[in-house]
Scaffold this motif. Structure first.
Motif, PDB file in Angstrom:
ATOM      1  N   ASP B 139     -77.120  15.398  75.296  1.00 37.19           N
ATOM      2  CA  ASP B 139     -77.817  15.884  74.104  1.00 37.19           C
ATOM      3  C   ASP B 139     -79.243  16.318  74.422  1.00 37.19           C
ATOM      4  O   ASP B 139     -79.760  17.276  73.851  1.00 37.19           O
ATOM      5  CB  ASP B 139     -77.778  14.836  72.985  1.00 37.19           C
ATOM      6  CG  ASP B 139     -78.367  13.514  73.412  1.00 37.19           C
ATOM      7  OD1 ASP B 139     -78.409  13.259  74.636  1.00 37.19           O
ATOM      8  OD2 ASP B 139     -78.806  12.749  72.538  1.00 37.19           O
ATOM      9  N   LYS B 140     -79.893  15.624  75.341  1.00 33.95           N
ATOM     10  CA  LYS B 140     -81.258  16.033  75.711  1.00 33.95           C
ATOM     11  C   LYS B 140     -81.243  17.419  76.358  1.00 33.95           C
ATOM     12  O   LYS B 140     -82.109  18.262  76.090  1.00 33.95           O
ATOM     13  CB  LYS B 140     -81.876  15.023  76.682  1.00 33.95           C
ATOM     14  CG  LYS B 140     -82.433  13.804  75.990  1.00 33.95           C
ATOM     15  CD  LYS B 140     -83.101  12.892  76.980  1.00 33.95           C
ATOM     16  CE  LYS B 140     -83.561  11.614  76.289  1.00 33.95           C
ATOM     17  NZ  LYS B 140     -84.086  10.644  77.245  1.00 33.95           N
ATOM     18  N   LEU B 141     -80.262  17.619  77.204  1.00 37.69           N
ATOM     19  CA  LEU B 141     -80.152  18.909  77.893  1.00 37.69           C
ATOM     20  C   LEU B 141     -79.934  20.033  76.877  1.00 37.69           C
ATOM     21  O   LEU B 141     -80.593  21.076  76.919  1.00 37.69           O
ATOM     22  CB  LEU B 141     -78.990  18.848  78.897  1.00 37.69           C
ATOM     23  CG  LEU B 141     -78.945  20.005  79.877  1.00 37.69           C
ATOM     24  CD1 LEU B 141     -80.151  19.974  80.806  1.00 37.69           C
ATOM     25  CD2 LEU B 141     -77.647  19.951  80.683  1.00 37.69           C
ATOM     26  N   VAL B 142     -78.991  19.753  75.952  1.00 32.30           N
ATOM     27  CA  VAL B 142     -78.694  20.780  74.945  1.00 32.30           C
ATOM     28  C   VAL B 142     -79.919  21.039  74.073  1.00 32.30           C
ATOM     29  O   VAL B 142     -80.239  22.188  73.758  1.00 32.30           O
ATOM     30  CB  VAL B 142     -77.483  20.359  74.084  1.00 32.30           C
ATOM     31  CG1 VAL B 142     -77.272  21.351  72.945  1.00 32.30           C
ATOM     32  CG2 VAL B 142     -76.230  20.283  74.942  1.00 32.30           C
ATOM     33  N   LEU B 143     -80.630  19.988  73.708  1.00 27.41           N
ATOM     34  CA  LEU B 143     -81.837  20.166  72.887  1.00 27.41           C
ATOM     35  C   LEU B 143     -82.877  21.032  73.604  1.00 27.41           C
ATOM     36  O   LEU B 143     -83.507  21.901  72.991  1.00 27.41           O
ATOM     37  CB  LEU B 143     -82.447  18.809  72.534  1.00 27.41           C
ATOM     38  CG  LEU B 143     -81.895  18.122  71.276  1.00 27.41           C
ATOM     39  CD1 LEU B 143     -82.519  16.750  71.094  1.00 27.41           C
ATOM     40  CD2 LEU B 143     -82.108  18.983  70.034  1.00 27.41           C
ATOM     41  N   THR B 144     -83.036  20.782  74.906  1.00 30.04           N
ATOM     42  CA  THR B 144     -83.998  21.583  75.667  1.00 30.04           C
ATOM     43  C   THR B 144     -83.578  23.053  75.682  1.00 30.04           C
ATOM     44  O   THR B 144     -84.397  23.956  75.457  1.00 30.04           O
ATOM     45  CB  THR B 144     -84.101  21.067  77.108  1.00 30.04           C
ATOM     46  OG1 THR B 144     -84.314  19.657  77.074  1.00 30.04           O
ATOM     47  CG2 THR B 144     -85.253  21.730  77.844  1.00 30.04           C
ATOM     48  N   LEU B 145     -82.283  23.270  75.938  1.00 26.30           N
ATOM     49  CA  LEU B 145     -81.797  24.651  75.963  1.00 26.30           C
ATOM     50  C   LEU B 145     -81.948  25.312  74.594  1.00 26.30           C
ATOM     51  O   LEU B 145     -82.309  26.487  74.492  1.00 26.30           O
ATOM     52  CB  LEU B 145     -80.326  24.688  76.403  1.00 26.30           C
ATOM     53  CG  LEU B 145     -80.101  24.341  77.868  1.00 26.30           C
ATOM     54  CD1 LEU B 145     -78.607  24.334  78.202  1.00 26.30           C
ATOM     55  CD2 LEU B 145     -80.829  25.345  78.769  1.00 26.30           C
ATOM     56  N   LEU B 146     -81.676  24.519  73.539  1.00 20.84           N
ATOM     57  CA  LEU B 146     -81.825  25.065  72.189  1.00 20.84           C
ATOM     58  C   LEU B 146     -83.276  25.457  71.925  1.00 20.84           C
ATOM     59  O   LEU B 146     -83.556  26.486  71.311  1.00 20.84           O
ATOM     60  CB  LEU B 146     -81.377  24.035  71.142  1.00 20.84           C
ATOM     61  CG  LEU B 146     -79.883  23.950  70.879  1.00 20.84           C
ATOM     62  CD1 LEU B 146     -79.587  22.879  69.844  1.00 20.84           C
ATOM     63  CD2 LEU B 146     -79.340  25.287  70.423  1.00 20.84           C
ATOM     64  N   ALA B 147     -84.200  24.607  72.401  1.00 20.93           N
ATOM     65  CA  ALA B 147     -85.618  24.898  72.200  1.00 20.93           C
ATOM     66  C   ALA B 147     -85.986  26.208  72.881  1.00 20.93           C
ATOM     67  O   ALA B 147     -86.675  27.057  72.304  1.00 20.93           O
ATOM     68  CB  ALA B 147     -86.480  23.768  72.738  1.00 20.93           C
ATOM     69  N   ALA B 148     -85.495  26.378  74.114  1.00 18.25           N
ATOM     70  CA  ALA B 148     -85.806  27.605  74.848  1.00 18.25           C
ATOM     71  C   ALA B 148     -85.190  28.821  74.156  1.00 18.25           C
ATOM     72  O   ALA B 148     -85.847  29.852  73.978  1.00 18.25           O
ATOM     73  CB  ALA B 148     -85.308  27.501  76.285  1.00 18.25           C
ATOM     74  N   ALA B 149     -83.912  28.670  73.719  1.00 16.69           N
ATOM     75  CA  ALA B 149     -83.241  29.791  73.067  1.00 16.69           C
ATOM     76  C   ALA B 149     -83.916  30.132  71.748  1.00 16.69           C
ATOM     77  O   ALA B 149     -84.157  31.306  71.433  1.00 16.69           O
ATOM     78  CB  ALA B 149     -81.767  29.467  72.843  1.00 16.69           C
ATOM     79  N   GLY B 150     -84.247  29.100  70.965  1.00 16.28           N
ATOM     80  CA  GLY B 150     -84.915  29.317  69.681  1.00 16.28           C
ATOM     81  C   GLY B 150     -86.235  30.028  69.894  1.00 16.28           C
ATOM     82  O   GLY B 150     -86.552  31.008  69.210  1.00 16.28           O
ATOM     83  N   GLY B 151     -87.009  29.554  70.870  1.00 15.68           N
ATOM     84  CA  GLY B 151     -88.302  30.168  71.169  1.00 15.68           C
ATOM     85  C   GLY B 151     -88.115  31.604  71.633  1.00 15.68           C
ATOM     86  O   GLY B 151     -88.876  32.489  71.246  1.00 15.68           O
ATOM     87  N   PHE B 152     -87.074  31.828  72.425  1.00 16.02           N
ATOM     88  CA  PHE B 152     -86.793  33.162  72.948  1.00 16.02           C
ATOM     89  C   PHE B 152     -86.650  34.171  71.809  1.00 16.02           C
ATOM     90  O   PHE B 152     -87.312  35.207  71.782  1.00 16.02           O
ATOM     91  CB  PHE B 152     -85.519  33.109  73.792  1.00 16.02           C
ATOM     92  CG  PHE B 152     -85.112  34.423  74.374  1.00 16.02           C
ATOM     93  CD1 PHE B 152     -85.742  34.903  75.510  1.00 16.02           C
ATOM     94  CD2 PHE B 152     -84.105  35.174  73.798  1.00 16.02           C
ATOM     95  CE1 PHE B 152     -85.367  36.115  76.069  1.00 16.02           C
ATOM     96  CE2 PHE B 152     -83.725  36.391  74.345  1.00 16.02           C
ATOM     97  CZ  PHE B 152     -84.366  36.856  75.484  1.00 16.02           C
ATOM     98  N   PHE B 153     -85.812  33.843  70.847  1.00 13.23           N
ATOM     99  CA  PHE B 153     -85.606  34.783  69.744  1.00 13.23           C
ATOM    100  C   PHE B 153     -86.833  34.893  68.852  1.00 13.23           C
ATOM    101  O   PHE B 153     -87.155  35.965  68.344  1.00 13.23           O
ATOM    102  CB  PHE B 153     -84.374  34.378  68.925  1.00 13.23           C
ATOM    103  CG  PHE B 153     -83.100  34.733  69.628  1.00 13.23           C
ATOM    104  CD1 PHE B 153     -82.720  36.059  69.745  1.00 13.23           C
ATOM    105  CD2 PHE B 153     -82.297  33.758  70.196  1.00 13.23           C
ATOM    106  CE1 PHE B 153     -81.555  36.402  70.402  1.00 13.23           C
ATOM    107  CE2 PHE B 153     -81.135  34.093  70.857  1.00 13.23           C
ATOM    108  CZ  PHE B 153     -80.762  35.422  70.970  1.00 13.23           C
ATOM    109  N   LEU B 154     -87.514  33.774  68.687  1.00 15.62           N
ATOM    110  CA  LEU B 154     -88.722  33.804  67.868  1.00 15.62           C
ATOM    111  C   LEU B 154     -89.752  34.777  68.456  1.00 15.62           C
ATOM    112  O   LEU B 154     -90.325  35.611  67.744  1.00 15.62           O
ATOM    113  CB  LEU B 154     -89.316  32.399  67.776  1.00 15.62           C
ATOM    114  CG  LEU B 154     -90.702  32.288  67.133  1.00 15.62           C
ATOM    115  CD1 LEU B 154     -90.671  32.841  65.718  1.00 15.62           C
ATOM    116  CD2 LEU B 154     -91.160  30.836  67.118  1.00 15.62           C
ATOM    117  N   ILE B 155     -89.945  34.690  69.766  1.00 14.51           N
ATOM    118  CA  ILE B 155     -90.946  35.548  70.409  1.00 14.51           C
ATOM    119  C   ILE B 155     -90.507  37.014  70.348  1.00 14.51           C
ATOM    120  O   ILE B 155     -91.310  37.905  70.071  1.00 14.51           O
ATOM    121  CB  ILE B 155     -91.196  35.095  71.857  1.00 14.51           C
ATOM    122  CG1 ILE B 155     -91.803  33.693  71.858  1.00 14.51           C
ATOM    123  CG2 ILE B 155     -92.132  36.054  72.572  1.00 14.51           C
ATOM    124  CD1 ILE B 155     -91.707  32.962  73.173  1.00 14.51           C
TER     125      ILE B 155
END
Lengths: 325, 262, 266
Positions: B139-155
């Motif tokens: 779950d930690k790994l997935v959360l980190t990836l989600l954070a990166a993906a979320g930030g990616f689209f946001l930017i």
């Protein structure tokens, strides 16, 4: 319905600019100014026609082309190309359309042109075999063989233009737009390009709409011409007829053996001395050329003589002047 | 998809034409982001902590932001330089092709010089993980990836603001970048170190806090907002939603495209 | 003498006038710098967390002054870079003037006016910024005078650095790599990224006397403390020495490059 039909096509822009006077409010106040790029243009083009479009800079040629290609949305009127409204069905419309803008490139600058062509195959989703056949044909007709694997930036202007043409015809479009295709080309390249366009139009029936400032292009390629000026369509018809209407003055230059007395010429012939030569201008509609010749021969022993029609550029300049462009 | 792949390949080929320059710029990027990393190190040596966060934790936030941002600049170069195509008329060419516009804009340009930045960002994350001794669970790994993906689209969405504004005004558009580059500088630190107005700005307007900080704070075991776990899992969606919204707005802008005369 | 200087004075005046036209860019810069100033001020407030109020205020002031005079660090003469890339540098070279001096005059004009246009509104902004992140007044009138003179020299200094950068661009023809590298050095070592005052004590000596610190870091230190005469003279001497050295290097490089400049697209 015809292949291309435009009805009352108009495009206006609103430009904001700083007011000419007014004190500190100049910093934020803006006057609006309506600019009419194209006003109420109606015309139609048949499939397989080759039509030229001329007009001085800022006449609305580019705007017209951009409306017909779907790049711009008009502010008034409508048009159908092959049954589609360009700006509403952009993707379907441009699939059957090719365009070359003389001063702009659609190919990739730093890679061999063949790679760009491959990408275009994907862009237009062309069938592989059909694409290869078409490419071979075009490479042959346009003489691209030698530099097919050279990056675009290393090509000369003429080679580049041929590559651009190839790129815009690979998907076998029904309609081709050319915006000043011969600009900056040398004489040989120009002639080759014209020959190719003529052939493309005749053999494949591709409809071509061409804008240019080069009147030689017009003469060589187009029977029909549209003249635009200040956003209006001023003339749409045979190029021949247009030329005849403005080509009213011929000039006869002659020199005589020894002195000659030209004072007895009729009123219809204007006489000017040009160094040792005489320049006689007349309107063939007013006085037949044969009659003018007879008068000249009667004046004395003729040494040399040339008859010139008016230069087409002068002619167009006069036309623009008369249309108050 | 084949189109995007092909366009990217051509992009790489173009860049390969200038090998020396490419290498230089990559090194420049590496040094540049590396310099920023050293700045963070200097600050964290001087102060040892920022609010509730230790140096290594700050480094984790910082690394994810750098990695994500560099990735955006690399893959989203077409969007971030879009204003230029409107000025030069390159957008005409895009409109003349039978492909979805956004797909073409993204495929138009690629910027692999950002690799240097990604390496530093990734390195910061790795270093921080080692020093913190994080035990990685799924779950930690997935959360980190989600954070990166979320930030990616946001930017990417933030880049789209400038792209959209460029349809309406050719002048003084750099100020709309304040949220993009300002967001990057501000939100490389967790949002809770800032006062309320900035927190609100970066939670609800440009939702860096939702898409990046919230999931990362859970990975680090110091939950930021007091919200149920379900919300934490959903929060990164704020990024893609922002992107979609901005895409709609951008398409409205396309209708107002004027093209430049020749 | 006056006659000889005239082209350079005219160039200065014309460029200064031109710069006043770029109000849109100034506004954009203002918004960006105001935003960054605010964020950094809050960030350092959070870092200090009340542990050392004097140092905290000093850092906040440092940050604001950096943002206020940020334009002085701005190092891209797009026009000149373009001329070099496209080959229209040839036109420039036809002018019967000392190219290096001519460019410096124009650049100084752009810098001074650009800086003034952004700094004035930033100063006004201080009136509305919350007390805890507001910058402090100068330590004394004398400190302010020292600061003003030093800032003037700082702008001279950055012009010299920029001219050297352009000399290399003339050689490589592509400014992008070099521009970003130089900007990075300037931002970092002038204290814009992290105040130089926050670097470890041991590094302070080294870091204060390098050329990039002469641009903004040196003036800001004077603003904040008001230095005793001997220390101030030392700092002034350091600034002047760097300007002279960079000026000489710049002239030498320009003379070299212009002699065998590659004109693009010949």
């Amino acid at each position: 319905m015809r292949f291309l039909e435009a009805e009352g096509l108009s495009k206006t822009y609103i430009r904001r600019c700083k007011p000419k006077d007014g004190g500190i409010s100049r910093l934020w106040k803006r006057d609006t100014q309506v600019i009419t790029a194209l006003q109420d243009a109606s015309f139609s083009i048949n499939e397989g026609e080759l039509v030229g479009m001329i007009g001085p800079n800022g006449a609305g040629k580019s705007t017209t082309v951009k409306l017909l290609t779907g790049i711009l949305t008009p502010t008034g009127g409508t048009c159908h190309v092959d049954g589609r409204v360009p700006w509403l069905e952009r993707r379907e419309h441009v699939r059957h359309l090719g365009a070359v803008f003389g001063q702009r490139t659609q190919l990739w600058w730093d890679v061999p042109i063949h790679d760009s062509f491959l990408l275009l195959r994907d862009v237009y989703s062309v069938d592989k075999a059909a694409w290869q056949r078409r490419l071979d044909e075009l490479v042959d007709a346009l003489d691209l063989q030698e530099f097919l694997h050279t990056p675009l930036r290393q090509l000369s202007l003429g080679q580049r233009m041929r590559a651009e043409l190839c790129g815009s015809l690979l998907h076998a479009p029904k309609l081709l737009f050319l915006d000043e295709p011969t600009i900056g080309l040398d004489a040989v390249s120009k002639l080759k390009l014209r020959a190719f366009l003529k052939e493309e139009n005749k053999q494949r029936g591709t409809t071509i709409l061409l804008t240019t400032h080069d009147m030689e292009d017009m003469l060589a390629l187009c029977q029909r011409v549209m003249v635009l000026g200040r956003g209006k369509l001023l003339y749409d018809g045979q190029l021949e007829a247009l030329l005849r209407r403005y080509d009213t003055v011929h000039t006869l230059r002659c020199t005589f053996e020894g002195e000659a007395d030209l004072s007895g010429l009729p009123q219809a012939i204007r006489h000017e001395r040009d160094g040792g030569a005489h320049a006689l201008t007349f309107a063939p509609g007013e006085i037949p050329t044969s009659e003018v010749l007879a008068h000249v021969l009667a004046c004395g022993p003729l040494r040399e003589m040339t008859l010139k029609e008016q230069n087409i550029d002068h002619l167009i300049a006069r036309m623009y002047e008369e249309m108050q462009l | 998809m084949r189109y995007i792949y092909h366009a990217m390949k051509l992009n790489l080929k173009s860049i390969a034409q200038y090998r020396a320059s490419f290498l230089m710029q990559n090194i420049a990027q590496f040094v540049m982001v590396g310099g920023e990393f050293l700045a963070v190190v200097v600050l964290m040596t001087r102060f040892t902590a920022l609010g509730q966060w230790r140096a290594e934790e700050i480094m984790f936030f910082w690394g994810v932001m750098q990695l994500t941002f560099a990735l955006c600049e690399c893959l989203g170069r077409g969007i971030s330089t879009f204003a230029g195509y409107v000025g030069s008329g390159d957008f005409d060419t895009i409109l003349l092709r039978p492909r979805p516009l956004m797909q073409q804009v993204i495929g138009h340009r690629l910027d692999p010089r950002r690799l240097g930045g990604m390496i530093v960002g990734g390195g910061a994350i790795a270093l921080s993980c080692v020093r913190l001794g994080i035990t990685w669970t799924a779950d930690k790994l997935v959360l980190t990836l989600l954070a990166a993906a979320g930030g990616f689209f946001l930017i990417l969405g933030l880049f789209l603001i400038e792209a959209t504004v460029s349809f309406f005004s050719v002048r003084s558009i750099e100020m709309v970048n304040v949220l993009t580059y300002g967001g990057r500088s501000t939100c490389q630190y967790p949002v809770d170190v800032y006062p309320r107005p900035l927190r609100i700005l970066f939670t609800w307007v440009a939702p860096f806090a939702l898409s990046m900080h919230l999931p990362i704070s859970h990975v680090l075991g110091k939950p930021l907002f007091d919200v149920p776990m379900a919300v934490v899992w959903l929060a990164p969606l704020a990024g893609p939603l922002f992107f979609l919204l901005m895409t709609r707005v951008w398409y409205i802008g396309v209708k107002h495209y004027r093209s430049t005369g020749t | 003498m006056r006659n000889k200087l005239r082209p350079y004075l005219t160039a200065f005046r014309v460029r200064a006038l031109l710069e006043t036209q770029y109000r849109g860019a100034a506004l954009g810069g203002l918004i960006t710098q105001a935003f960054f100033g605010l964020v950094y001020a809050y960030l350092y407030t959070a870092f200090f967390n009340g542990s050392d109020p004097a140092a905290q205020k000093a850092t906040v002031t440092y940050v604001w002054l950096q943002q206020m005079f940020f334009r002085a660090l701005f190092m891209s003469d797009g026009e000149m870079n373009n001329q070099i890339m496209t080959g229209s540098l040839a036109y420039v070279l036809c002018r019967p003037v000392d190219q290096h001096l001519y460019w410096i005059s124009r650049n100084l004009a752009a810098q001074f006016v650009g800086v003034a246009m952004r700094a004035a509104p930033m100063l006004l902004l201080q009136l509305v910024v919350p007390q805890e992140v507001r910058m402090a007044l100068p330590a004394s009138p004398l400190a302010f005078a020292q600061f003003a003179l030093s800032l003037l020299l700082g702008v001279f200094c950055v012009s010299q650095i920029h001219a050297i950068g352009l000399a290399f661009t003339m050689k490589t023809l592509d400014h992008r790599g070099l521009s970003s590298m130089l900007s990075l050095l300037l931002m970092t070592f002038s204290g814009n990224v992290v105040p130089l005052t926050l670097f470890p004590e041991g590094l302070q000596r080294l870091i204060r006397y390098q050329p990039f610190a002469q641009v903004l870091d040196a003036p800001i230190r004077m603003y904040q403390s008001g230095q005793p005469m001997d220390e101030w003279l030392l700092n002034l001497a350091v600034q002047l020495c760097w300007i002279a050295a960079l000026w000489a290097l710049g002239r030498w490089l320009w003379a070299r490059q212009l002699r065998h400049v590659t004109i693009q697209g010949g």
